[in-house]
Design a protein around this motif. Structure first.
Motif, PDB file in Angstrom:
ATOM      1  N   VAL A 136      -6.189  51.887  28.354  1.00  0.00           N
ATOM      2  CA  VAL A 136      -7.742  52.011  29.051  1.00  0.00           C
ATOM      3  C   VAL A 136      -8.653  51.946  27.799  1.00  0.00           C
ATOM      4  CG1 VAL A 136      -7.059  53.523  30.602  1.00  0.00           C
ATOM      5  CG2 VAL A 136      -7.611  54.329  28.271  1.00  0.00           C
ATOM      6  N   LYS A 137     -10.102  51.821  28.123  1.00  0.00           N
ATOM      7  CA  LYS A 137     -10.937  51.696  26.948  1.00  0.00           C
ATOM      8  C   LYS A 137     -11.257  53.171  26.695  1.00  0.00           C
ATOM      9  CE  LYS A 137     -15.852  50.457  26.148  1.00  0.00           C
ATOM     10  NZ  LYS A 137     -17.038  49.956  26.519  1.00  0.00           N
ATOM     11  N   MET A 138     -11.520  53.452  25.525  1.00  0.00           N
ATOM     12  CA  MET A 138     -11.911  54.866  25.277  1.00  0.00           C
ATOM     13  C   MET A 138     -13.448  55.232  25.595  1.00  0.00           C
ATOM     14  SD  MET A 138      -9.336  56.712  23.986  1.00  0.00           S
ATOM     15  CE  MET A 138     -10.480  58.143  23.476  1.00  0.00           C
ATOM     16  N   GLU A 139     -13.695  56.342  26.069  1.00  0.00           N
ATOM     17  CA  GLU A 139     -14.777  56.649  26.435  1.00  0.00           C
ATOM     18  C   GLU A 139     -15.555  57.877  25.988  1.00  0.00           C
ATOM     19  OE1 GLU A 139     -16.911  54.750  28.134  1.00  0.00           O
ATOM     20  OE2 GLU A 139     -15.407  53.489  29.089  1.00  0.00           O
ATOM     21  N   LYS A 140     -14.624  58.412  25.010  1.00  0.00           N
ATOM     22  CA  LYS A 140     -15.080  59.742  24.337  1.00  0.00           C
ATOM     23  C   LYS A 140     -14.409  59.690  22.933  1.00  0.00           C
ATOM     24  CE  LYS A 140     -11.322  62.494  26.067  1.00  0.00           C
ATOM     25  NZ  LYS A 140     -11.078  63.836  26.763  1.00  0.00           N
ATOM     26  N   SER A 141     -14.869  60.637  21.913  1.00  0.00           N
ATOM     27  CA  SER A 141     -14.327  60.742  20.581  1.00  0.00           C
ATOM     28  C   SER A 141     -13.223  61.628  20.672  1.00  0.00           C
ATOM     29  CB  SER A 141     -15.430  61.259  19.639  1.00  0.00           C
ATOM     30  OG  SER A 141     -16.545  60.613  19.543  1.00  0.00           O
ATOM     31  N   SER A 142     -11.881  60.736  20.260  1.00  0.00           N
ATOM     32  CA  SER A 142     -10.587  61.559  20.083  1.00  0.00           C
ATOM     33  C   SER A 142     -10.024  60.853  19.141  1.00  0.00           C
ATOM     34  CB  SER A 142      -9.952  61.367  21.201  1.00  0.00           C
ATOM     35  OG  SER A 142      -8.658  62.004  21.301  1.00  0.00           O
ATOM     36  N   LYS A 143      -8.844  61.663  18.485  1.00  0.00           N
ATOM     37  CA  LYS A 143      -8.129  61.108  17.561  1.00  0.00           C
ATOM     38  C   LYS A 143      -6.793  60.375  17.924  1.00  0.00           C
ATOM     39  CE  LYS A 143      -9.921  63.130  13.434  1.00  0.00           C
ATOM     40  NZ  LYS A 143      -9.666  64.210  12.192  1.00  0.00           N
ATOM     41  N   CYS A 144      -6.285  59.395  17.398  1.00  0.00           N
ATOM     42  CA  CYS A 144      -4.847  58.838  17.550  1.00  0.00           C
ATOM     43  C   CYS A 144      -3.842  59.914  17.428  1.00  0.00           C
ATOM     44  CB  CYS A 144      -4.865  57.335  16.994  1.00  0.00           C
ATOM     45  SG  CYS A 144      -3.060  56.726  17.180  1.00  0.00           S
ATOM     46  N   CYS A 145      -3.038  60.026  18.293  1.00  0.00           N
ATOM     47  CA  CYS A 145      -1.829  60.961  18.101  1.00  0.00           C
ATOM     48  C   CYS A 145      -0.900  60.330  16.825  1.00  0.00           C
ATOM     49  CB  CYS A 145      -0.966  61.527  19.058  1.00  0.00           C
ATOM     50  SG  CYS A 145      -2.139  62.234  20.319  1.00  0.00           S
ATOM     51  N   ALA A 146      -1.029  59.082  16.683  1.00  0.00           N
ATOM     52  CA  ALA A 146       0.104  58.371  15.587  1.00  0.00           C
ATOM     53  C   ALA A 146      -0.568  58.355  14.333  1.00  0.00           C
ATOM     54  CB  ALA A 146       0.155  57.026  16.035  1.00  0.00           C
ATOM     55  N   CYS A 147      -1.997  57.766  14.219  1.00  0.00           N
ATOM     56  CA  CYS A 147      -2.324  57.657  12.754  1.00  0.00           C
ATOM     57  C   CYS A 147      -3.604  58.494  12.394  1.00  0.00           C
ATOM     58  CB  CYS A 147      -2.949  56.303  12.565  1.00  0.00           C
ATOM     59  SG  CYS A 147      -4.420  55.678  13.849  1.00  0.00           S
ATOM     60  N   ASP A 148      -4.161  59.340  13.305  1.00  0.00           N
ATOM     61  CA  ASP A 148      -4.932  60.535  13.095  1.00  0.00           C
ATOM     62  C   ASP A 148      -6.333  59.891  12.861  1.00  0.00           C
ATOM     63  OD1 ASP A 148      -5.336  63.321  13.253  1.00  0.00           O
ATOM     64  OD2 ASP A 148      -5.563  63.280  11.111  1.00  0.00           O
ATOM     65  N   SER A 149      -6.688  58.948  13.142  1.00  0.00           N
ATOM     66  CA  SER A 149      -8.122  58.104  12.786  1.00  0.00           C
ATOM     67  C   SER A 149      -8.606  57.998  14.376  1.00  0.00           C
ATOM     68  CB  SER A 149      -7.980  56.783  12.361  1.00  0.00           C
ATOM     69  OG  SER A 149      -7.187  55.964  13.131  1.00  0.00           O
ATOM     70  N   LEU A 150      -9.948  57.950  14.386  1.00  0.00           N
ATOM     71  CA  LEU A 150     -11.022  57.824  15.543  1.00  0.00           C
ATOM     72  C   LEU A 150     -10.558  56.716  16.176  1.00  0.00           C
ATOM     73  CD1 LEU A 150     -14.020  59.357  14.118  1.00  0.00           C
ATOM     74  CD2 LEU A 150     -12.969  60.562  15.594  1.00  0.00           C
ATOM     75  N   MET A 151     -10.553  56.964  17.713  1.00  0.00           N
ATOM     76  CA  MET A 151     -10.278  55.984  18.715  1.00  0.00           C
ATOM     77  C   MET A 151     -11.521  55.440  19.329  1.00  0.00           C
ATOM     78  SD  MET A 151      -6.941  57.701  20.113  1.00  0.00           S
ATOM     79  CE  MET A 151      -6.453  56.312  21.075  1.00  0.00           C
ATOM     80  N   PHE A 152     -12.634  56.116  19.003  1.00  0.00           N
ATOM     81  CA  PHE A 152     -13.968  55.747  19.753  1.00  0.00           C
ATOM     82  C   PHE A 152     -15.294  55.670  18.723  1.00  0.00           C
ATOM     83  CE2 PHE A 152     -17.801  57.465  22.039  1.00  0.00           C
ATOM     84  CZ  PHE A 152     -17.996  56.177  22.575  1.00  0.00           C
ATOM     85  N   VAL A 153     -15.727  54.682  18.631  1.00  0.00           N
ATOM     86  CA  VAL A 153     -16.920  54.428  17.860  1.00  0.00           C
ATOM     87  C   VAL A 153     -18.162  54.756  18.871  1.00  0.00           C
ATOM     88  CG1 VAL A 153     -18.281  53.321  16.244  1.00  0.00           C
ATOM     89  CG2 VAL A 153     -15.582  53.035  16.321  1.00  0.00           C
ATOM     90  N   PRO A 154     -18.891  55.857  18.497  1.00  0.00           N
ATOM     91  CA  PRO A 154     -20.157  56.158  19.243  1.00  0.00           C
ATOM     92  C   PRO A 154     -21.277  55.171  19.200  1.00  0.00           C
ATOM     93  CG  PRO A 154     -19.583  58.095  18.144  1.00  0.00           C
ATOM     94  CD  PRO A 154     -18.640  56.986  17.635  1.00  0.00           C
ATOM     95  N   ASN A 155     -21.927  54.771  20.381  1.00  0.00           N
ATOM     96  CA  ASN A 155     -22.964  53.934  20.250  1.00  0.00           C
ATOM     97  C   ASN A 155     -22.705  52.431  19.998  1.00  0.00           C
ATOM     98  OD1 ASN A 155     -24.943  55.854  20.574  1.00  0.00           O
ATOM     99  ND2 ASN A 155     -24.932  56.396  18.415  1.00  0.00           N
ATOM    100  N   SER A 156     -21.438  52.250  20.460  1.00  0.00           N
ATOM    101  CA  SER A 156     -20.898  50.783  20.216  1.00  0.00           C
ATOM    102  C   SER A 156     -19.877  50.391  21.677  1.00  0.00           C
ATOM    103  CB  SER A 156     -19.867  50.544  19.028  1.00  0.00           C
ATOM    104  OG  SER A 156     -19.179  49.622  19.130  1.00  0.00           O
ATOM    105  N   ASP A 157     -20.230  49.139  22.127  1.00  0.00           N
ATOM    106  CA  ASP A 157     -19.624  48.519  23.311  1.00  0.00           C
ATOM    107  C   ASP A 157     -18.163  48.048  22.975  1.00  0.00           C
ATOM    108  OD1 ASP A 157     -21.646  49.262  24.888  1.00  0.00           O
ATOM    109  OD2 ASP A 157     -22.653  47.256  24.497  1.00  0.00           O
ATOM    110  N   ILE A 158     -17.877  48.037  21.605  1.00  0.00           N
ATOM    111  CA  ILE A 158     -16.624  47.462  21.049  1.00  0.00           C
ATOM    112  C   ILE A 158     -15.750  48.380  20.801  1.00  0.00           C
ATOM    113  CG2 ILE A 158     -15.558  45.755  19.522  1.00  0.00           C
ATOM    114  CD1 ILE A 158     -18.203  44.308  19.482  1.00  0.00           C
ATOM    115  N   ASN A 159     -14.585  48.709  21.264  1.00  0.00           N
ATOM    116  CA  ASN A 159     -13.803  49.903  20.839  1.00  0.00           C
ATOM    117  C   ASN A 159     -12.370  49.559  21.023  1.00  0.00           C
ATOM    118  OD1 ASN A 159     -15.689  52.206  20.734  1.00  0.00           O
ATOM    119  ND2 ASN A 159     -16.225  51.559  22.568  1.00  0.00           N
TER     120      ASN A 159
END
Length: 602
Positions: A136-159
């Motif tokens: 899917v495409k991320m629609e909210k700020s969350s962290k990846c359960c593998a690398c612990d980095s953010l999966m969604f960049v606010p104010n951006s259409d490219i995720n």
């Protein structure tokens, strides 16, 4: 079976492995798919009219000229033919050329390989999770359960495309879900393949291991690539950065080469290989070889000698230069009335010939400390010393002679990190990211240390450890060893303190006796390494003078407070056949009654 593909003008014929002669099969590795530009594999599509024009069966499945990609769901992506110049894929960040899918409105490009992943892997079953995962495409700020980095960049259409569990709250990057279970590190400082673990293995959780790239302590829940044999760990996120941008070492590379005058460590003789060359270069004068001299550091005349008087083992261990507190070597200057000794080089030092400007621009001079106890605390390394030191009266700081001498050799090459030069520096503020590679401890404020721009740090004390030492508990030379200890058991214990040794720290080890030691548990290298023992003192509560010793009698304790020495330093009475001993705290209290005695330990 024929296919009219939108990327080629002629019909393509489907061929499997049995439709080729042996000679034709040998030529197949030289053919590349005209869409993804990778080597062809069977079955595949081939053009009868154009030589070497072929298409992967998987690439042919992208027959629609427009696709929907979860990374960019706002607009459909159209099939595009690029020029031969390279372009970076906005999904995987890898450079590519040829065909791609793009969004002209957003100037976004996705390579064929990433487009194939979307077509073939919209719903997957991954070993790390019990439920199916949907792309899917991320629609909210969350962290990846593998690398612990953010999966969604606010104010951006490219995720970044991600997999989501529709049953529970589980998210993972598409890139992390596609990680191989075994991976090698090219152009890096580790030779063995790394294994992917979905959490830190239980057998390694008893220690605080760090990522070899970012130097952060590993979290048990994060995915890592590791080599159990070498205790080598890398975050999956850090490794992805390594793959995208190249080797961590190359990224921090700088054009500096070791010169003939640079220090090369480790060495077996600190004085001959480090102190003496640096000082001779610093003074820029020939050493004076006089039969008798008068030195500022001692009240008696010093006589030139070429022989070492050896009476017993203790005398041998404490035959140290009173200036640099390193083992004496011939020729040297000695006092006929007492056991005062100076190297020939150290004897040529004087406050007039050797001075230093402190950190705040003040003039600091070379001195020899004199008081009843005979030692001071170094403001740099926070350890005791009773040799030469530099004193800044305005700043009220004293610095070990050796600490400052090592800083004069501004750069050096260490055998373990020989690809880069290490530079001498001092830390004026504590940084949690600065950890010594040898002892794994933080480099605290004012500590002198050596650093490399690639993130390799060494305390000055750790960097100057000799390559081999001797210990009274072992008759063989004890060698300095660096991890990994692949030919030793998983658990190592220090023979002195009996504590377990961290498998990523440097140790001293005797191969013949299979004995290991913490470097600080070696008496000559520990916190009293800059102190020369053997001086005498008279206290009021005992009739005979007491002599300072580095190693006390077996099972002896202080006659004043009852503290057990455990083989450590003490003041002993030689006249009473060592039946009377005092700890350093009780001696301080005997000299100055205002000194507060510590609570004795059982």
């Amino acid at each position: 079976m024929e296919l009219q593909h939108f990327g080629h003008e002629h019909p393509l014929e489907f061929k499997s492995e049995g439709m080729f002669e042996e000679e034709e099969k040998e030529k197949l590795p030289s053919y590349n798919c005209y869409m993804c530009r990778k080597s062809i594999s069977l079955p595949a599509y081939f053009c009868r009219h154009c030589d070497c024009t072929c298409l992967h069966e998987t690439c042919a499945k992208l027959a629609d000229q427009e696709i929907l990609h979860p990374m960019h769901s706002a607009h459909p992506l159209k099939f595009t033919t690029l020029a031969q110049s390279l372009r970076r894929c906005d999904a995987c960040w890898q450079d590519f050329s040829g065909f791609s899918y793009s969004c002209p409105k957003c100037n976004l490009y996705i390579c064929i390989e990433c487009a194939l992943k979307v077509s073939n892997r919209r719903i997957i079953k991954h070993d790390v999770h019990q439920h199916p995962l949907t792309l899917v495409k991320m629609e909210k700020s969350s962290k990846c359960c593998a690398c612990d980095s953010l999966m969604f960049v606010p104010n951006s259409d490219i995720n970044t495309p991600s997999y989501m569990c529709t049953t529970c709250s589980f998210w993972i990057h598409e890139e992390c879900a596609s990680l191989p279970t075994i991976k090698g590190l090219e152009d890096h400082d580790h030779d063995h393949p790394l294994t992917l673990a979905y959490q830190l293995p239980l057998e390694f959780r008893r220690y605080n291991f760090e990522c070899e790239f970012c130097r952060e302590v590993l979290k048990p829940s994060m995915w890592v690539y590791y080599c159990g044999r070498c205790r080598y760990f890398v975050h999956v996120y850090c490794l992805s950065i390594h793959v995208r941008f190249g080797s961590r070492i190359d990224y921090y590379h700088y054009d500096a080469e070791a010169g003939p005058n640079d220090l090369r460590l480790p060495c077996n003789d600190v004085f001959d290989e480090m102190i003496k060359p640096v000082m001779e270069k610093r003074m820029k004068e020939e050493l004076k070889l006089l039969p008798e001299i008068k030195h500022f550091s001692h009240s008696h005349p010093l006589i030139l000698s070429s022989t070492l008087p050896v009476e017993n083992e203790k005398d041998t261990e404490e035959m140290l230069c009173d200036g640099c507190i390193q083992p004496i070597s011939t020729p040297y200057y000695t006092c006929a009335e007492c056991k005062y000794m100076l190297h020939l080089t150290c004897a040529n030092f004087s406050p007039e010939r050797l001075c230093h400007v402190c950190d705040y621009g003040h003039f600091s001079t070379l001195k020899k400390f004199r008081n009843e106890l005979g030692y001071f605390y170094c403001s740099w390394c926070d350890t005791k010393g009773n040799g030469f030191f530099f004193d800044c009266e305005e700043c009220r700081i004293k610095v070990h002679f050796n600490c400052l001498i090592f800083s004069f050799g501004e750069q050096m090459v260490y055998k373990l990190h020989k690809q880069h030069i290490l530079w001498h520096a001092r830390s004026y503020r504590q940084s949690p990211s600065m950890h010594c590679h040898a002892c794994r401890e933080e480099i605290t404020s004012s500590n002198p240390y050596y650093r490399c721009r690639c993130g390799f740090f060494l305390h000055q004390w750790c960097a100057t450890l000799p390559g081999a030492v001797k210990h009274r508990w072992d008759k063989h030379p004890i060698l300095l060893m660096h991890p990994p200890f692949s030919d030793h058991p998983d658990e190592l214990y220090c023979e002195v303190c009996e504590d377990e040794i961290h498998p990523k720290t440097w140790i001293y080890h005797c191969r013949e006796c299979d004995q290991s030691f913490h470097p600080r548990c070696i008496p000559r290298l520990g916190k009293d390494g800059n102190v020369k023992f053997g001086s005498t003192i008279q206290v009021a509560n005992h009739e005979h003078p007491l002599r300072s010793v580095r190693k006390s009698r077996y099972k002896s304790s202080c006659n004043g407070c009852g503290t057990k020495f455990n083989g450590g330093k003490a003041w002993e009475c030689e006249v009473c056949r060592f039946s009377f001993s005092l700890c350093f705290a009780c001696v301080c209290h005997a000299i100055d009654p205002s000194y507060v005695l510590p609570v004795p330990h059982d």
